[in-house]
Design a protein around this motif. Structure first.
Motif, PDB file in Angstrom:
ATOM      1  N   GLY A 170     -23.644  33.427  86.485  1.00  0.00           N
ATOM      2  CA  GLY A 170     -23.540  32.105  87.086  1.00  0.00           C
ATOM      3  C   GLY A 170     -24.722  31.222  86.753  1.00  0.00           C
ATOM      4  O   GLY A 170     -24.598  30.005  86.656  1.00  0.00           O
ATOM      5  N   SER A 171     -25.878  31.833  86.541  1.00  0.00           N
ATOM      6  CA  SER A 171     -27.087  31.065  86.261  1.00  0.00           C
ATOM      7  C   SER A 171     -27.015  30.319  84.940  1.00  0.00           C
ATOM      8  O   SER A 171     -27.845  29.453  84.667  1.00  0.00           O
ATOM      9  CB  SER A 171     -28.309  31.980  86.266  1.00  0.00           C
ATOM     10  N   LYS A 172     -26.018  30.623  84.108  1.00  0.00           N
ATOM     11  CA  LYS A 172     -25.823  29.840  82.885  1.00  0.00           C
ATOM     12  C   LYS A 172     -25.641  28.359  83.214  1.00  0.00           C
ATOM     13  O   LYS A 172     -26.003  27.486  82.437  1.00  0.00           O
ATOM     14  CB  LYS A 172     -24.595  30.331  82.123  1.00  0.00           C
ATOM     15  N   MET A 173     -25.048  28.101  84.381  1.00  0.00           N
ATOM     16  CA  MET A 173     -24.763  26.717  84.757  1.00  0.00           C
ATOM     17  C   MET A 173     -26.011  25.928  85.108  1.00  0.00           C
ATOM     18  O   MET A 173     -25.953  24.709  85.290  1.00  0.00           O
ATOM     19  CB  MET A 173     -23.767  26.689  85.912  1.00  0.00           C
ATOM     20  N   ALA A 174     -27.157  26.608  85.186  1.00  0.00           N
ATOM     21  CA  ALA A 174     -28.409  25.908  85.453  1.00  0.00           C
ATOM     22  C   ALA A 174     -28.721  24.910  84.346  1.00  0.00           C
ATOM     23  O   ALA A 174     -29.470  23.956  84.562  1.00  0.00           O
ATOM     24  CB  ALA A 174     -29.551  26.905  85.604  1.00  0.00           C
ATOM     25  N   SER A 175     -28.132  25.123  83.164  1.00  0.00           N
ATOM     26  CA  SER A 175     -28.352  24.186  82.066  1.00  0.00           C
ATOM     27  C   SER A 175     -27.765  22.815  82.375  1.00  0.00           C
ATOM     28  O   SER A 175     -28.143  21.818  81.759  1.00  0.00           O
ATOM     29  CB  SER A 175     -27.721  24.729  80.775  1.00  0.00           C
ATOM     30  N   ALA A 176     -26.843  22.759  83.343  1.00  0.00           N
ATOM     31  CA  ALA A 176     -26.232  21.489  83.729  1.00  0.00           C
ATOM     32  C   ALA A 176     -26.893  20.889  84.967  1.00  0.00           C
ATOM     33  O   ALA A 176     -26.638  19.733  85.292  1.00  0.00           O
ATOM     34  CB  ALA A 176     -24.742  21.672  83.986  1.00  0.00           C
ATOM     35  N   GLY A 177     -27.737  21.691  85.641  1.00  0.00           N
ATOM     36  CA  GLY A 177     -28.401  21.176  86.834  1.00  0.00           C
ATOM     37  C   GLY A 177     -28.918  22.292  87.713  1.00  0.00           C
ATOM     38  O   GLY A 177     -28.308  23.360  87.801  1.00  0.00           O
ATOM     39  N   ALA A 178     -30.037  22.029  88.383  1.00  0.00           N
ATOM     40  CA  ALA A 178     -30.659  23.048  89.224  1.00  0.00           C
ATOM     41  C   ALA A 178     -29.814  23.376  90.457  1.00  0.00           C
ATOM     42  O   ALA A 178     -29.992  24.427  91.064  1.00  0.00           O
ATOM     43  CB  ALA A 178     -32.052  22.583  89.657  1.00  0.00           C
ATOM     44  N   ASP A 179     -28.892  22.507  90.804  1.00  0.00           N
ATOM     45  CA  ASP A 179     -28.048  22.720  91.986  1.00  0.00           C
ATOM     46  C   ASP A 179     -26.722  23.388  91.642  1.00  0.00           C
ATOM     47  O   ASP A 179     -25.736  23.237  92.366  1.00  0.00           O
ATOM     48  CB  ASP A 179     -27.799  21.396  92.702  1.00  0.00           C
ATOM     49  N   TRP A 180     -26.691  24.135  90.559  1.00  0.00           N
ATOM     50  CA  TRP A 180     -25.449  24.743  90.061  1.00  0.00           C
ATOM     51  C   TRP A 180     -24.782  25.667  91.085  1.00  0.00           C
ATOM     52  O   TRP A 180     -23.569  25.884  91.039  1.00  0.00           O
ATOM     53  CB  TRP A 180     -25.729  25.533  88.786  1.00  0.00           C
ATOM     54  N   PRO A 213     -16.151  26.176  94.656  1.00  0.00           N
ATOM     55  CA  PRO A 213     -17.453  26.234  93.990  1.00  0.00           C
ATOM     56  C   PRO A 213     -18.229  27.518  94.261  1.00  0.00           C
ATOM     57  O   PRO A 213     -19.207  27.800  93.577  1.00  0.00           O
ATOM     58  CB  PRO A 213     -18.209  25.023  94.555  1.00  0.00           C
ATOM     59  N   THR A 214     -17.826  28.296  95.275  1.00  0.00           N
ATOM     60  CA  THR A 214     -18.537  29.524  95.603  1.00  0.00           C
ATOM     61  C   THR A 214     -17.705  30.775  95.355  1.00  0.00           C
ATOM     62  O   THR A 214     -18.052  31.859  95.822  1.00  0.00           O
ATOM     63  CB  THR A 214     -19.007  29.508  97.071  1.00  0.00           C
ATOM     64  N   THR A 266     -24.198  25.243  94.257  1.00  0.00           N
ATOM     65  CA  THR A 266     -23.392  24.591  95.284  1.00  0.00           C
ATOM     66  C   THR A 266     -22.689  23.319  94.833  1.00  0.00           C
ATOM     67  O   THR A 266     -21.716  22.909  95.462  1.00  0.00           O
ATOM     68  CB  THR A 266     -24.269  24.227  96.496  1.00  0.00           C
ATOM     69  N   ASN A 267     -23.169  22.685  93.804  1.00  0.00           N
ATOM     70  CA  ASN A 267     -22.664  21.370  93.411  1.00  0.00           C
ATOM     71  C   ASN A 267     -21.493  21.496  92.438  1.00  0.00           C
ATOM     72  O   ASN A 267     -21.663  21.891  91.293  1.00  0.00           O
ATOM     73  CB  ASN A 267     -23.786  20.547  92.779  1.00  0.00           C
ATOM     74  N   TYR A 268     -20.298  21.136  92.899  1.00  0.00           N
ATOM     75  CA  TYR A 268     -19.114  21.259  92.041  1.00  0.00           C
ATOM     76  C   TYR A 268     -19.187  20.316  90.839  1.00  0.00           C
ATOM     77  O   TYR A 268     -18.618  20.603  89.784  1.00  0.00           O
ATOM     78  CB  TYR A 268     -17.836  21.004  92.849  1.00  0.00           C
ATOM     79  N   GLN A 269     -19.900  19.201  90.985  1.00  0.00           N
ATOM     80  CA  GLN A 269     -20.022  18.274  89.871  1.00  0.00           C
ATOM     81  C   GLN A 269     -20.845  18.893  88.744  1.00  0.00           C
ATOM     82  O   GLN A 269     -20.489  18.802  87.563  1.00  0.00           O
ATOM     83  CB  GLN A 269     -20.647  16.965  90.347  1.00  0.00           C
ATOM     84  N   THR A 270     -21.940  19.530  89.120  1.00  0.00           N
ATOM     85  CA  THR A 270     -22.757  20.229  88.128  1.00  0.00           C
ATOM     86  C   THR A 270     -21.949  21.331  87.460  1.00  0.00           C
ATOM     87  O   THR A 270     -21.991  21.496  86.232  1.00  0.00           O
ATOM     88  CB  THR A 270     -24.005  20.827  88.803  1.00  0.00           C
ATOM     89  N   ASN A 299     -15.196  36.134  90.823  1.00  0.00           N
ATOM     90  CA  ASN A 299     -14.157  37.093  90.472  1.00  0.00           C
ATOM     91  C   ASN A 299     -14.573  38.491  90.891  1.00  0.00           C
ATOM     92  O   ASN A 299     -15.675  38.919  90.574  1.00  0.00           O
ATOM     93  CB  ASN A 299     -13.912  37.057  88.964  1.00  0.00           C
ATOM     94  N   PRO A 300     -13.712  39.224  91.611  1.00  0.00           N
ATOM     95  CA  PRO A 300     -14.115  40.524  92.146  1.00  0.00           C
ATOM     96  C   PRO A 300     -14.456  41.582  91.108  1.00  0.00           C
ATOM     97  O   PRO A 300     -15.000  42.601  91.480  1.00  0.00           O
ATOM     98  CB  PRO A 300     -12.900  40.972  92.974  1.00  0.00           C
ATOM     99  N   SER A 301     -14.161  41.417  89.846  1.00  0.00           N
ATOM    100  CA  SER A 301     -14.450  42.495  88.911  1.00  0.00           C
ATOM    101  C   SER A 301     -15.493  42.149  87.862  1.00  0.00           C
ATOM    102  O   SER A 301     -15.926  43.019  87.127  1.00  0.00           O
ATOM    103  CB  SER A 301     -13.172  42.948  88.193  1.00  0.00           C
ATOM    104  N   SER A 302     -15.914  40.895  87.791  1.00  0.00           N
ATOM    105  CA  SER A 302     -16.899  40.559  86.763  1.00  0.00           C
ATOM    106  C   SER A 302     -18.155  39.920  87.315  1.00  0.00           C
ATOM    107  O   SER A 302     -19.158  39.835  86.630  1.00  0.00           O
ATOM    108  CB  SER A 302     -16.280  39.600  85.739  1.00  0.00           C
ATOM    109  N   GLY A 303     -18.120  39.427  88.548  1.00  0.00           N
ATOM    110  CA  GLY A 303     -19.261  38.705  89.089  1.00  0.00           C
ATOM    111  C   GLY A 303     -19.313  37.263  88.634  1.00  0.00           C
ATOM    112  O   GLY A 303     -20.256  36.546  88.962  1.00  0.00           O
ATOM    113  N   ALA A 304     -18.305  36.822  87.882  1.00  0.00           N
ATOM    114  CA  ALA A 304     -18.272  35.428  87.437  1.00  0.00           C
ATOM    115  C   ALA A 304     -18.240  34.503  88.639  1.00  0.00           C
ATOM    116  O   ALA A 304     -17.605  34.791  89.647  1.00  0.00           O
ATOM    117  CB  ALA A 304     -17.040  35.203  86.560  1.00  0.00           C
ATOM    118  N   TYR A 305     -18.935  33.356  88.523  1.00  0.00           N
ATOM    119  CA  TYR A 305     -19.195  32.529  89.706  1.00  0.00           C
ATOM    120  C   TYR A 305     -18.784  31.077  89.508  1.00  0.00           C
ATOM    121  O   TYR A 305     -18.881  30.518  88.419  1.00  0.00           O
ATOM    122  CB  TYR A 305     -20.689  32.594  90.038  1.00  0.00           C
ATOM    123  N   GLY A 306     -18.336  30.457  90.603  1.00  0.00           N
ATOM    124  CA  GLY A 306     -18.120  29.021  90.633  1.00  0.00           C
ATOM    125  C   GLY A 306     -16.769  28.561  90.123  1.00  0.00           C
ATOM    126  O   GLY A 306     -15.877  29.349  89.837  1.00  0.00           O
TER     127      GLY A 306
END
Length: 332
Positions: A287-297, A269-270, A299-303, A273-280
């Motif tokens: 990575g903040s795109k995942m905030a649409s699924a939950g504020a705990d994006w 979950p943390t 750390t929370n693998y479920q989110t 990718n070393p060349s794009s900054g893609a997260y999770g």
């Protein structure tokens, strides 16, 4: 998502704000200044540790580098900007929204870069920054160390009429993948005082063990689109498997999801990718795109997994369609 190509490991971070896929500027800067020293507590927060991965450009050709970086940002998000941070010779690019990245202090906060009490920072924290700025941090007594851990492979069972009913045959032997983690380690008297992860990526994706299960006639072979049934490995995969089936998805959907995520993040979950900054798990960028699924994006693998499902559905029309795209292009 970007292809998993080996790049120089970069400084630890987890962006609190928006990330965007962008080329990075790897600065060939020899001078490390000592313009400002701040305490760890000044920047310490409860956000999870993350990692950054950026496409490399040489700062010795700074004009071309910044031009390429700016072009990549413009194609992704015109509100995003970048600043290079270099610590003990290792560099990373901090990405964020323009209004949030006006000073050195802003950049460090955006990148969730924690300073040690004796760190020397140049230029000073209040200095205004541009995309040409290179922030240097001198951390005495710290070394960059890299280690590798295994990413477990899965067992996939595929039905085939090419074998007699009930007969099984191993089509592919399983092989663990490799997660490479790079840390900034400080020692005193031979003992580790602190170890801060600043890069983690899938160096080698796992290879599933594929078992063919006979259903009858030997006149035909396995269908090309038969993804099979995957046995979950570990708690996160087990939850993801059960969540999919409980919400109307199929075993093939889980097999497809597992393949993508195993290659993108190794189910960490943390991971970033070393060349794009893609997260999770899904290697979302920003990575903040995942905030649409939950504020705990963060750390929370479920989110994160729920966001992954929505992403696949919206962009490709389904998880297996996203898998087919990944197989063709090595990204999705």
């Amino acid at each position: 998502m970007s292809k998993h190509v080996r790049h120089t490991p970069l400084l630890k971070s987890l962006s609190k704000r928006q990330w965007a896929k962008v080329a990075a500027v790897i600065a060939a800067v020899g001078f490390i200044g000592a313009a400002g020293v701040v305490s760890r507590n000044f920047y310490q927060n409860d956000a999870p540790k993350s990692f950054s991965d950026v496409t490399a450009f040489s700062a010795t050709d700074s004009a071309a580098s910044r031009s390429a970086a700016r072009g990549a940002i413009d194609s992704a998000d015109k509100n995003t900007t970048f600043v290079t941070v270099k610590i003990n010779g290792d560099s990373r690019t901090v990405l964020g929204e323009k209004q949030d990245m006006t000073t050195v202090k802003d950049v460090l906060e955006t990148g969730n870069i924690t300073l040690e009490p004796d760190d020397a920072v140049n230029p000073s924290l209040k200095t205004k920054v541009t995309e040409a700025t290179v922030i240097t941090i001198d951390r005495a007594g710290a070394d960059v160390e890299t280690n590798e851990t295994a990413i477990a492979f899965n067992e996939v069972r595929k039905e085939t009429s090419s074998l007699p009913k009930g007969q099984e045959k191993v089509e592919t032997e399983g092989e663990n993948g490799i997660m490479e983690t790079t840390s900034l380690v400080t020692r005193a008297g031979g003992k580790i005082v602190s170890s801060n992860v600043f890069a983690s990526w899938v160096k080698k994706a796992p290879v599933d063990k594929v078992i063919l299960v006979g259903t009858g006639s030997s006149s035909t072979t396995v269908a090309a689109n038969d993804l099979g049934t995957t046995t979950p490995a570990g708690e996160i995969q087990s939850w993801a498997h059960d969540y999919l089936l409980a919400n109307g998805y199929t075993e093939e959907d889980f097999t497809a999801a597992n393949y993508i995520i195993s290659h993108e993040s190794g189910w960490s979950p943390t991971a970033t990718n070393p060349s794009s900054g893609a997260y999770g798990l899904a290697q979302a960028y920003p990575g903040s795109k995942m905030a649409s699924a939950g504020a705990d994006w963060q750390t929370n693998y479920q989110t994160q997994f729920k966001w992954f499902i929505d992403y696949c559905n919206q962009r490709y029309g389904g998880i297996t369609a996203a898998y087919n795209h990944w197989i063709t292009y090595n990204n999705y």
